[in-house]
Design a protein around this motif. Sequence first.
Motif, PDB file in Angstrom:
ATOM      1  N   ASN A   1       0.825  -1.211   0.000  1.00  0.00           N
ATOM      2  CA  ASN A   1       0.000   0.000   0.000  1.00  0.00           C
ATOM      3  C   ASN A   1       0.856   1.257   0.000  1.00  0.00           C
ATOM      4  OD1 ASN A   1      -2.407  -1.329  -0.112  1.00  0.00           O
ATOM      5  ND2 ASN A   1      -2.699  -1.378   2.122  1.00  0.00           N
ATOM      6  N   ALA A   2       1.897   1.232   0.777  1.00  0.00           N
ATOM      7  CA  ALA A   2       2.779   2.402   0.825  1.00  0.00           C
ATOM      8  C   ALA A   2       3.370   2.665  -0.557  1.00  0.00           C
ATOM      9  CB  ALA A   2       3.883   2.179   1.848  1.00  0.00           C
ATOM     10  N   LEU A   3       3.703   1.590  -1.250  1.00  0.00           N
ATOM     11  CA  LEU A   3       4.274   1.750  -2.593  1.00  0.00           C
ATOM     12  C   LEU A   3       3.244   2.334  -3.556  1.00  0.00           C
ATOM     13  CD1 LEU A   3       6.386  -1.522  -2.761  1.00  0.00           C
ATOM     14  CD2 LEU A   3       7.237   0.826  -3.006  1.00  0.00           C
ATOM     15  N   ILE A   4       2.026   1.832  -3.472  1.00  0.00           N
ATOM     16  CA  ILE A   4       0.974   2.342  -4.357  1.00  0.00           C
ATOM     17  C   ILE A   4       0.716   3.821  -4.064  1.00  0.00           C
ATOM     18  CG2 ILE A   4      -1.472   2.141  -4.912  1.00  0.00           C
ATOM     19  CD1 ILE A   4      -0.845  -0.474  -5.669  1.00  0.00           C
ATOM     20  N   LYS A   5       0.660   4.146  -2.785  1.00  0.00           N
ATOM     21  CA  LYS A   5       0.418   5.535  -2.387  1.00  0.00           C
ATOM     22  C   LYS A   5       1.538   6.442  -2.915  1.00  0.00           C
ATOM     23  CE  LYS A   5      -0.356   7.794   2.136  1.00  0.00           C
ATOM     24  NZ  LYS A   5      -0.601   9.125   1.659  1.00  0.00           N
ATOM     25  N   ALA A   6       2.760   5.995  -2.727  1.00  0.00           N
ATOM     26  CA  ALA A   6       3.893   6.803  -3.184  1.00  0.00           C
ATOM     27  C   ALA A   6       3.848   6.973  -4.693  1.00  0.00           C
ATOM     28  CB  ALA A   6       5.199   6.141  -2.759  1.00  0.00           C
ATOM     29  N   THR A   7       3.510   5.890  -5.387  1.00  0.00           N
ATOM     30  CA  THR A   7       3.431   5.964  -6.840  1.00  0.00           C
ATOM     31  C   THR A   7       2.437   7.028  -7.279  1.00  0.00           C
ATOM     32  OG1 THR A   7       3.950   3.619  -6.991  1.00  0.00           O
ATOM     33  CG2 THR A   7       2.965   4.651  -8.928  1.00  0.00           C
ATOM     34  N   ILE A   8       1.265   7.000  -6.668  1.00  0.00           N
ATOM     35  CA  ILE A   8       0.237   7.971  -7.044  1.00  0.00           C
ATOM     36  C   ILE A   8       0.732   9.390  -6.843  1.00  0.00           C
ATOM     37  CG2 ILE A   8      -2.043   8.855  -6.428  1.00  0.00           C
ATOM     38  CD1 ILE A   8      -2.701   5.922  -5.579  1.00  0.00           C
ATOM     39  N   GLU A   9       1.264   9.645  -5.663  1.00  0.00           N
ATOM     40  CA  GLU A   9       1.680  11.013  -5.359  1.00  0.00           C
ATOM     41  C   GLU A   9       2.776  11.484  -6.296  1.00  0.00           C
ATOM     42  OE1 GLU A   9       2.276  11.785  -1.282  1.00  0.00           O
ATOM     43  OE2 GLU A   9       3.407  13.641  -1.639  1.00  0.00           O
ATOM     44  N   LEU A  10       3.763  10.614  -6.511  1.00  0.00           N
ATOM     45  CA  LEU A  10       4.893  11.044  -7.334  1.00  0.00           C
ATOM     46  C   LEU A  10       4.517  11.164  -8.803  1.00  0.00           C
ATOM     47  CD1 LEU A  10       7.674   9.043  -5.502  1.00  0.00           C
ATOM     48  CD2 LEU A  10       7.410  11.513  -5.596  1.00  0.00           C
ATOM     49  N   VAL A  11       3.739  10.215  -9.292  1.00  0.00           N
ATOM     50  CA  VAL A  11       3.332  10.295 -10.698  1.00  0.00           C
ATOM     51  C   VAL A  11       2.446  11.521 -10.916  1.00  0.00           C
ATOM     52  CG1 VAL A  11       1.969   9.185 -12.495  1.00  0.00           C
ATOM     53  CG2 VAL A  11       3.608   7.849 -11.167  1.00  0.00           C
ATOM     54  N   ASN A  12       1.604  11.813  -9.958  1.00  0.00           N
ATOM     55  CA  ASN A  12       0.771  13.018 -10.081  1.00  0.00           C
ATOM     56  C   ASN A  12       1.618  14.270 -10.220  1.00  0.00           C
ATOM     57  OD1 ASN A  12      -1.637  11.758 -10.042  1.00  0.00           O
ATOM     58  ND2 ASN A  12      -2.185  12.296  -7.937  1.00  0.00           N
ATOM     59  N   ASN A  13       2.681  14.333  -9.440  1.00  0.00           N
ATOM     60  CA  ASN A  13       3.459  15.569  -9.428  1.00  0.00           C
ATOM     61  C   ASN A  13       4.492  15.655 -10.536  1.00  0.00           C
ATOM     62  OD1 ASN A  13       2.129  16.696  -7.262  1.00  0.00           O
ATOM     63  ND2 ASN A  13       3.394  15.603  -5.775  1.00  0.00           N
ATOM     64  N   SER A  14       4.965  14.517 -11.004  1.00  0.00           N
ATOM     65  CA  SER A  14       6.054  14.586 -11.977  1.00  0.00           C
ATOM     66  C   SER A  14       5.803  13.790 -13.242  1.00  0.00           C
ATOM     67  CB  SER A  14       7.353  14.082 -11.348  1.00  0.00           C
ATOM     68  OG  SER A  14       7.503  14.550 -10.041  1.00  0.00           O
ATOM     69  N   GLY A  15       4.800  12.962 -13.233  1.00  0.00           N
ATOM     70  CA  GLY A  15       4.582  12.100 -14.389  1.00  0.00           C
ATOM     71  C   GLY A  15       5.314  10.787 -14.236  1.00  0.00           C
ATOM     72  N   PHE A  16       4.918   9.837 -15.023  1.00  0.00           N
ATOM     73  CA  PHE A  16       5.437   8.478 -14.913  1.00  0.00           C
ATOM     74  C   PHE A  16       6.952   8.411 -15.104  1.00  0.00           C
ATOM     75  CE2 PHE A  16       6.310   4.467 -17.401  1.00  0.00           C
ATOM     76  CZ  PHE A  16       6.247   3.605 -16.331  1.00  0.00           C
ATOM     77  N   HIS A  17       7.411   8.939 -16.237  1.00  0.00           N
ATOM     78  CA  HIS A  17       8.816   8.753 -16.572  1.00  0.00           C
ATOM     79  C   HIS A  17       9.747   9.634 -15.766  1.00  0.00           C
ATOM     80  CE1 HIS A  17       7.337   6.570 -20.161  1.00  0.00           C
ATOM     81  NE2 HIS A  17       8.440   5.896 -19.951  1.00  0.00           N
ATOM     82  N   ALA A  18       9.210  10.661 -15.176  1.00  0.00           N
ATOM     83  CA  ALA A  18      10.059  11.515 -14.349  1.00  0.00           C
ATOM     84  C   ALA A  18      10.066  11.052 -12.903  1.00  0.00           C
ATOM     85  CB  ALA A  18       9.599  12.966 -14.447  1.00  0.00           C
ATOM     86  N   THR A  19       9.489   9.914 -12.662  1.00  0.00           N
ATOM     87  CA  THR A  19       9.452   9.367 -11.307  1.00  0.00           C
ATOM     88  C   THR A  19      10.327   8.121 -11.215  1.00  0.00           C
ATOM     89  OG1 THR A  19       7.186  10.163 -10.959  1.00  0.00           O
ATOM     90  CG2 THR A  19       7.969   8.408  -9.531  1.00  0.00           C
ATOM     91  N   PRO A  20      11.507   8.233 -10.632  1.00  0.00           N
ATOM     92  CA  PRO A  20      12.380   7.069 -10.532  1.00  0.00           C
ATOM     93  C   PRO A  20      11.891   6.097  -9.469  1.00  0.00           C
ATOM     94  CG  PRO A  20      13.543   9.126 -10.015  1.00  0.00           C
ATOM     95  CD  PRO A  20      12.102   9.450 -10.104  1.00  0.00           C
ATOM     96  N   MET A  21      12.157   4.847  -9.717  1.00  0.00           N
ATOM     97  CA  MET A  21      11.830   3.808  -8.751  1.00  0.00           C
ATOM     98  C   MET A  21      12.470   4.116  -7.400  1.00  0.00           C
ATOM     99  SD  MET A  21       9.927   1.594 -10.251  1.00  0.00           S
ATOM    100  CE  MET A  21      10.005  -0.195 -10.044  1.00  0.00           C
ATOM    101  N   SER A  22      13.667   4.648  -7.427  1.00  0.00           N
ATOM    102  CA  SER A  22      14.362   4.918  -6.167  1.00  0.00           C
ATOM    103  C   SER A  22      13.576   5.923  -5.316  1.00  0.00           C
ATOM    104  CB  SER A  22      15.763   5.454  -6.452  1.00  0.00           C
ATOM    105  OG  SER A  22      15.695   6.570  -7.295  1.00  0.00           O
ATOM    106  N   LYS A  23      12.962   6.903  -5.986  1.00  0.00           N
ATOM    107  CA  LYS A  23      12.174   7.886  -5.243  1.00  0.00           C
ATOM    108  C   LYS A  23      10.936   7.238  -4.633  1.00  0.00           C
ATOM    109  CE  LYS A  23      12.431  12.753  -6.641  1.00  0.00           C
ATOM    110  NZ  LYS A  23      11.879  13.721  -7.622  1.00  0.00           N
ATOM    111  N   ILE A  24      10.290   6.406  -5.422  1.00  0.00           N
ATOM    112  CA  ILE A  24       9.114   5.699  -4.916  1.00  0.00           C
ATOM    113  C   ILE A  24       9.508   4.878  -3.696  1.00  0.00           C
ATOM    114  CG2 ILE A  24       7.388   3.943  -5.459  1.00  0.00           C
ATOM    115  CD1 ILE A  24       7.528   4.811  -8.373  1.00  0.00           C
TER     116      ILE A  24
END
Lengths: 192, 192, 192, 192
Positions: free
Chosen positions: C12-35
């Motif tokens: 769940n934490a991963l899904i939540k982080a994904t949503i927040e980061l993708v929302n703010n930067s987009g898919f490709h600008a969101t590195p796995m390391s940040k998630i």
Amino acid sequence: MAKLQKSIDKRNALIKATIELVNNSGFHATPMSKIAKMANVSPATIYLYFENKQDLVNQTYLEVKTKYTDFVFKTYDESTSVKTGFELIWKRIAEFNINECEYSFFLNQCNNTPIIDEPSRKEGIRHLQPLLDLWERGKKEGVIKPISDYILYAYSINPLSYLMIAQKQYEFQLNKTHVEEAFLSAWDSIKR
Amino acid sequence: MAKLQKSIDKRNALIKATIELVNNSGFHATPMSKIAKMANVSPATIYLYFENKQDLVNQTYLEVKTKYTDFVFKTYDESTSVKTGFELIWKRIAEFNINECEYSFFLNQCNNTPIIDEPSRKEGIRHLQPLLDLWERGKKEGVIKPISDYILYAYSINPLSYLMIAQKQYEFQLNKTHVEEAFLSAWDSIKR
Amino acid sequence: MAKLQKSIDKRNALIKATIELVNNSGFHATPMSKIAKMANVSPATIYLYFENKQDLVNQTYLEVKTKYTDFVFKTYDESTSVKTGFELIWKRIAEFNINECEYSFFLNQCNNTPIIDEPSRKEGIRHLQPLLDLWERGKKEGVIKPISDYILYAYSINPLSYLMIAQKQYEFQLNKTHVEEAFLSAWDSIKR
Amino acid sequence: MAKLQKSIDKRNALIKATIELVNNSGFHATPMSKIAKMANVSPATIYLYFENKQDLVNQTYLEVKTKYTDFVFKTYDESTSVKTGFELIWKRIAEFNINECEYSFFLNQCNNTPIIDEPSRKEGIRHLQPLLDLWERGKKEGVIKPISDYILYAYSINPLSYLMIAQKQYEFQLNKTHVEEAFLSAWDSIKR
DNA sequence: GATGAATGAGTCTTCATTCAT
DNA sequence: GATGAATGAAGACTCATTCAT
């Protein structure tokens, strides 16, 4: 612990490679990929230990400078006479310049070109504080010429850098006699 | 002739730009395009005057070195005493280092880093032949220490380069008194 | 069970982080390391729960879409009149768009860009089946315009997405009155 | 002149390639090298026309947006009635969305994701000023609902974007009848 | 002679993914 | 299961050099 050691080893290998390559080609002509190859790591690995290329060189510079200072003053003892103290320090510097010429060539290159961050370089000759103190005492005692530290440094210490470079670049070999002669010149130039 | 002059002007502008940019950023951090822009020509034009970037720097180096040597020995006359002759040459070198510090900084950078072709740099201090001759005479007359020219150079001439750099990089200003003091040190270090 | 819960928490934490980061930067600008960092796990851990980055986003999309559908139809009851039913569903959608705007912004981004696998996206509006059924009934009863579901959707449901984005990006604040006005427009656009 | 034309052609080819590739893969999944290849130039050439990747997309966005606005208001005349004026503008927008769907898809993607610089996007719906003015008049005349422009836009204009996407992504084909139906819904949603 | 446009080769840096522990 | 270290592959961008005009 094995892991930590491995990390330290890699960092050291990177620093070593940086020194050698920058000495031979200069900062900008040394690609990260070459440094990586010489240190037997992937280019990406460098970025685990250093922020970027500039940071790598800055840290290398500071590390080498520390080695230099540590070596130079290791045997120094403030209780000696000015001349003895100066000779002690001078000979250590000479020894470093001759035996660790990879290090001193690197330092010299950093000091003479704009490849190091201002802050790192601005530190200037302050890292030789004990020597400056000795000179101060020498001036008070009337043993050392009452002139700017910059001039004292230029005439007694800096020539060693030139000799080190001359040895590396030209067909000039420094032997024990040379060192003695050089020391005499150094002392003559600053003694009152 | 107007055309020829224009060509010479362009070449000079290129050399001038090269010196200034390499001084401030180093060889590899200085793009041809920037040199061209500062000299007000097209990048392509550079290749009408120089074979490539390396050739541009090599020629610049030789040109500056010639300026240096010409200046240094312009007033020199072999018939003086050793000390007088040395003082004459030394003061000219000092003057050059101080007044034409763009030139001397450039020379220094070339001498201390691997940006110049080996052949150009290997020459060492031979371009100061009249000075070497003077020293030879001085040694025979027993006025100059009977030691290697490299050491003599390291202690009497090279310090000026350091002082020039110190002036550029640190908060140290060379005045007339300093020059006199420096000359004394220089002479003390090589006189018998 | 404690262990299982911990696993679910991480997912769940991963899904939540994904949503927040993708929302703010987009898919490709969101590195796995940040998630990974935001979810307080190691990058390697992500691969215990998801096959790869694409799979992580696909699963996130499906999860959010399910949340959306569940919420939207939770209070819906097929036995009401068409208009009442539509109002009920519409207001739930509006509520979701406003209160869970992280979720709806994410859905919207997935629907409008090529970051989701074709199969996941191709489904179109079929996940709103109960609404489509309601419209079918409405058309038969002559209450709803007899036009394509895509058009009905475009005019009655999709505008909410725009308003949600407008609220996030511009200086527009949705209040209760706006929602009522919007509902009227929605109904006006599809009612016969 | 031939040269200038060639330059303009190249710039146009780059913009065209950018639109197509960003539409199909998104901004971050579109390498400069691919754009260059599609435009038949070297990657380095892009940097003669645009500062960097962000600048390329920003300029593309502005260019497309201008095309959009120009097209939409080309036939508009402020002297008509509100309804006639609205129909005129709406149908031009519809035409643009359908015939130039490459452009509108690109615009839509830029509006819904964080790939465009804030300043460029912040402009929001202000580029449709004549339409906003028309609505103002309509509100005064009591023909248009007295509600926020954002809501009016959400219900009368934005749905066209959705239909355009639906057409591209799902198996939905917009025909003339659909357009008429859509217009009716649009007008119904904003008319008083 | 002079140039601006064009580019291939190369550089720094990032990142999804793996693997030894 | 969990991880931090490691990396190969790829991407944005630069630059010395060339060439058509």
